[in-house]
Design a protein around this motif. Structure first.
Motif, mmCIF file in Angstrom:
data_model
loop_
_atom_site.group_PDB
_atom_site.id
_atom_site.type_symbol
_atom_site.label_atom_id
_atom_site.label_comp_id
_atom_site.label_asym_id
_atom_site.label_seq_id
_atom_site.Cartn_x
_atom_site.Cartn_y
_atom_site.Cartn_z
ATOM 1 N N TRP A 190 0.826 -1.194 0.000
ATOM 2 C CA TRP A 190 0.000 0.000 0.000
ATOM 3 C C TRP A 190 0.865 1.251 0.000
ATOM 4 C CZ3 TRP A 190 -4.818 -1.273 -0.895
ATOM 5 C CH2 TRP A 190 -5.246 -2.529 -0.520
ATOM 6 N N ALA A 191 0.525 2.195 -0.851
ATOM 7 C CA ALA A 191 1.253 3.464 -0.919
ATOM 8 C C ALA A 191 0.586 4.457 0.022
ATOM 9 C CB ALA A 191 1.224 4.006 -2.335
ATOM 10 N N ASN A 192 1.411 5.175 0.767
ATOM 11 C CA ASN A 192 0.891 6.237 1.607
ATOM 12 C C ASN A 192 1.087 7.536 0.848
ATOM 13 O OD1 ASN A 192 -0.002 7.907 3.586
ATOM 14 N ND2 ASN A 192 1.394 7.151 5.169
ATOM 15 N N LEU A 193 -0.003 8.199 0.507
ATOM 16 C CA LEU A 193 0.067 9.379 -0.343
ATOM 17 C C LEU A 193 0.340 10.661 0.423
ATOM 18 C CD1 LEU A 193 -2.869 8.601 -2.781
ATOM 19 C CD2 LEU A 193 -0.435 8.213 -3.100
ATOM 20 N N GLY A 194 0.867 10.574 1.590
ATOM 21 C CA GLY A 194 1.240 11.778 2.317
ATOM 22 C C GLY A 194 0.549 11.893 3.661
ATOM 23 N N ASP A 195 0.614 13.091 4.198
ATOM 24 C CA ASP A 195 0.027 13.352 5.493
ATOM 25 C C ASP A 195 -1.493 13.431 5.378
ATOM 26 O OD1 ASP A 195 1.195 13.397 7.905
ATOM 27 O OD2 ASP A 195 1.617 15.540 7.950
ATOM 28 N N TYR A 196 -2.132 12.774 6.295
ATOM 29 C CA TYR A 196 -3.590 12.743 6.309
ATOM 30 C C TYR A 196 -4.024 12.911 7.749
ATOM 31 C CZ TYR A 196 -8.159 11.180 4.529
ATOM 32 O OH TYR A 196 -9.472 11.105 4.140
ATOM 33 N N VAL A 197 -5.083 13.630 7.970
ATOM 34 C CA VAL A 197 -5.531 13.924 9.329
ATOM 35 C C VAL A 197 -5.870 12.636 10.083
ATOM 36 C CG1 VAL A 197 -7.306 15.099 10.691
ATOM 37 C CG2 VAL A 197 -6.371 16.193 8.663
ATOM 38 N N TYR A 198 -6.545 11.698 9.415
ATOM 39 C CA TYR A 198 -6.978 10.451 10.044
ATOM 40 C C TYR A 198 -5.964 9.368 9.707
ATOM 41 C CZ TYR A 198 -11.191 13.239 9.836
ATOM 42 O OH TYR A 198 -12.087 14.256 9.936
ATOM 43 N N LYS A 199 -4.889 9.322 10.451
ATOM 44 C CA LYS A 199 -3.814 8.399 10.129
ATOM 45 C C LYS A 199 -3.855 7.189 11.068
ATOM 46 C CE LYS A 199 0.863 8.556 8.591
ATOM 47 N NZ LYS A 199 1.962 9.421 8.245
ATOM 48 N N MET B 228 -18.567 2.750 4.193
ATOM 49 C CA MET B 228 -18.301 3.957 3.419
ATOM 50 C C MET B 228 -17.376 4.902 4.182
ATOM 51 S SD MET B 228 -20.976 6.519 1.450
ATOM 52 C CE MET B 228 -22.304 5.822 2.315
ATOM 53 N N VAL B 229 -17.613 5.066 5.468
ATOM 54 C CA VAL B 229 -16.745 5.914 6.290
ATOM 55 C C VAL B 229 -15.340 5.314 6.369
ATOM 56 C CG1 VAL B 229 -16.370 6.773 8.641
ATOM 57 C CG2 VAL B 229 -18.637 6.906 7.611
ATOM 58 N N ALA B 230 -15.249 4.004 6.544
ATOM 59 C CA ALA B 230 -13.940 3.349 6.601
ATOM 60 C C ALA B 230 -13.180 3.524 5.288
ATOM 61 C CB ALA B 230 -14.105 1.862 6.922
ATOM 62 N N GLN B 231 -13.877 3.425 4.166
ATOM 63 C CA GLN B 231 -13.200 3.616 2.883
ATOM 64 C C GLN B 231 -12.765 5.067 2.689
ATOM 65 O OE1 GLN B 231 -12.073 1.394 0.728
ATOM 66 N NE2 GLN B 231 -12.868 -0.253 2.004
ATOM 67 N N LEU C 54 -11.752 6.971 5.117
ATOM 68 C CA LEU C 54 -10.551 7.089 5.933
ATOM 69 C C LEU C 54 -9.358 6.343 5.320
ATOM 70 C CD1 LEU C 54 -12.133 6.694 9.479
ATOM 71 C CD2 LEU C 54 -11.449 8.798 8.322
ATOM 72 N N PHE C 55 -9.629 5.365 4.445
ATOM 73 C CA PHE C 55 -8.578 4.578 3.794
ATOM 74 C C PHE C 55 -8.105 5.230 2.494
ATOM 75 C CE2 PHE C 55 -6.905 0.589 1.848
ATOM 76 C CZ PHE C 55 -6.070 0.207 2.888
ATOM 77 N N LEU C 56 -8.646 6.396 2.151
ATOM 78 C CA LEU C 56 -8.306 7.083 0.900
ATOM 79 C C LEU C 56 -6.809 7.257 0.636
ATOM 80 C CD1 LEU C 56 -11.019 9.840 0.442
ATOM 81 C CD2 LEU C 56 -10.313 8.190 -1.260
ATOM 82 N N PRO C 57 -5.991 7.637 1.616
ATOM 83 C CA PRO C 57 -4.578 7.863 1.279
ATOM 84 C C PRO C 57 -3.835 6.588 0.873
ATOM 85 C CG PRO C 57 -4.937 8.229 3.615
ATOM 86 C CD PRO C 57 -6.270 7.997 2.991
ATOM 87 N N PRO D 10 -6.646 5.310 -3.164
ATOM 88 C CA PRO D 10 -7.670 6.306 -3.490
ATOM 89 C C PRO D 10 -8.709 5.845 -4.511
ATOM 90 C CG PRO D 10 -5.519 6.983 -4.323
ATOM 91 C CD PRO D 10 -5.307 5.758 -3.501
ATOM 92 N N VAL D 11 -8.300 5.212 -5.584
ATOM 93 C CA VAL D 11 -9.257 4.818 -6.616
ATOM 94 C C VAL D 11 -10.199 3.736 -6.086
ATOM 95 C CG1 VAL D 11 -9.514 3.817 -8.918
ATOM 96 C CG2 VAL D 11 -7.702 5.470 -8.487
ATOM 97 N N TRP D 12 -9.635 2.730 -5.421
ATOM 98 C CA TRP D 12 -10.450 1.652 -4.866
ATOM 99 C C TRP D 12 -11.428 2.197 -3.828
ATOM 100 C CZ3 TRP D 12 -11.948 -3.017 -5.932
ATOM 101 C CH2 TRP D 12 -12.531 -3.794 -4.934
ATOM 102 N N SER D 13 -10.984 3.104 -3.002
ATOM 103 C CA SER D 13 -11.857 3.665 -1.968
ATOM 104 C C SER D 13 -13.018 4.442 -2.579
ATOM 105 C CB SER D 13 -11.057 4.563 -1.033
ATOM 106 O OG SER D 13 -10.141 3.800 -0.294
#
Length: 173
Positions: free
Chosen positions: A80-89, A132-135, A137-140, A143-146
Motif C-alpha cells: 500500500w502506498a501512503n500518499l502523504g500526510d492525512y488527518v486520520y492516520k 463507506m466511512v472506513a473507505q 478514511l482509507f483514501l490515502p 484512493p481509486v479503490w476507496s
C-alpha cells in the motif's frame, strides 16, 4: 312468495366442486390497468427487488474483498502506498484488523440479505454506511479503490432503503 337470487350473486350449490374455470379473478384497479401489476405494487418494485438482490451480492463480494484487503495490509506493508500526510492516520496493521472484522460482518450480512432475512436490511444499511466511512478514511492508501467502494456503498444503501417486501407493501395499501 319465493325469493329469487340476484343475478349478480353466484348460486349456492348443493355439493358442487368449483373448477379452475370458475375461479374468481382478483379485482383490477387503476394501478393494474396502467402498470399491469397488482394493487399495492408499483412499477419501481421490480427494480427495487432486483436492486436488493444485487445489493446482497455486492455486500457479500465487498466483505470478502475487504477481508483480502485486510490480510494484505497485515502481511505486507509495502503493498500500500501512503500518499502523504492525512488527518486520520492509522497504521496498516490497524487497518488490517479493521478491514478483516468489518469485511466478515459485511459478508455475513450480505448472505442474510440474499436469504431474505428481515434483520439484514437495516443491518446492511448501517454496515454499508460504516464501510463507506472506513473507505473514506482509507483514501490515502488506495484512493481509486476507496472511491469505487464508496460509490458501491451508496448504491447498496439506496437499494436496501427503497425495497419494500411484498408482505409490507400489501399491508400498507
Amino acid at each position: 312468495m319465493s325469493q329469487q337470487p340476484h343475478a349478480t350473486q353466484p348460486p349456492t350449490g348443493g355439493g358442487q366442486q368449483s373448477t379452475g374455470a370458475q375461479r374468481q379473478q382478483p379485482a383490477w384497479d387503476d394501478t393494474q390497468r396502467s402498470t399491469g401489476m397488482p394493487a399495492g405494487q408499483s412499477a419501481g418494485t421490480g427494480w427495487a427487488t432486483g436492486g436488493v438482490v444485487f445489493a446482497g451480492v455486492l455486500m457479500l463480494v465487498n466483505g470478502i474483498l475487504a477481508i483480502f484487503q485486510g490480510i494484505s495490509a497485515l502481511a505486507e506493508d509495502d503493498v500500500w502506498a501512503n500518499l502523504g500526510d492525512y488527518v486520520y492516520k492509522i497504521n496498516l496493521t490497524g487497518w488490517g484488523v479493521i478491514l478483516i472484522v468489518l469485511g466478515a460482518v459485511v459478508a455475513l450480512t450480505g448472505a442474510g440479505i440474499l436469504k431474505g432475512a428481515a434483520w439484514a436490511r437495516m443491518t446492511g444499511i448501517f454496515l454499508a454506511s460504516l464501510h463507506m466511512v472506513a473507505q473514506f478514511l482509507f483514501l490515502p492508501y488506495s484512493p481509486v479503490w476507496s472511491i469505487v467502494m464508496i460509490a458501491v456503498n451508496v448504491f447498496v444503501i439506496w437499494a436496501l432503503a427503497v425495497y419494500r417486501p411484498a408482505s409490507s407493501a400489501r399491508g400498507n395499501a
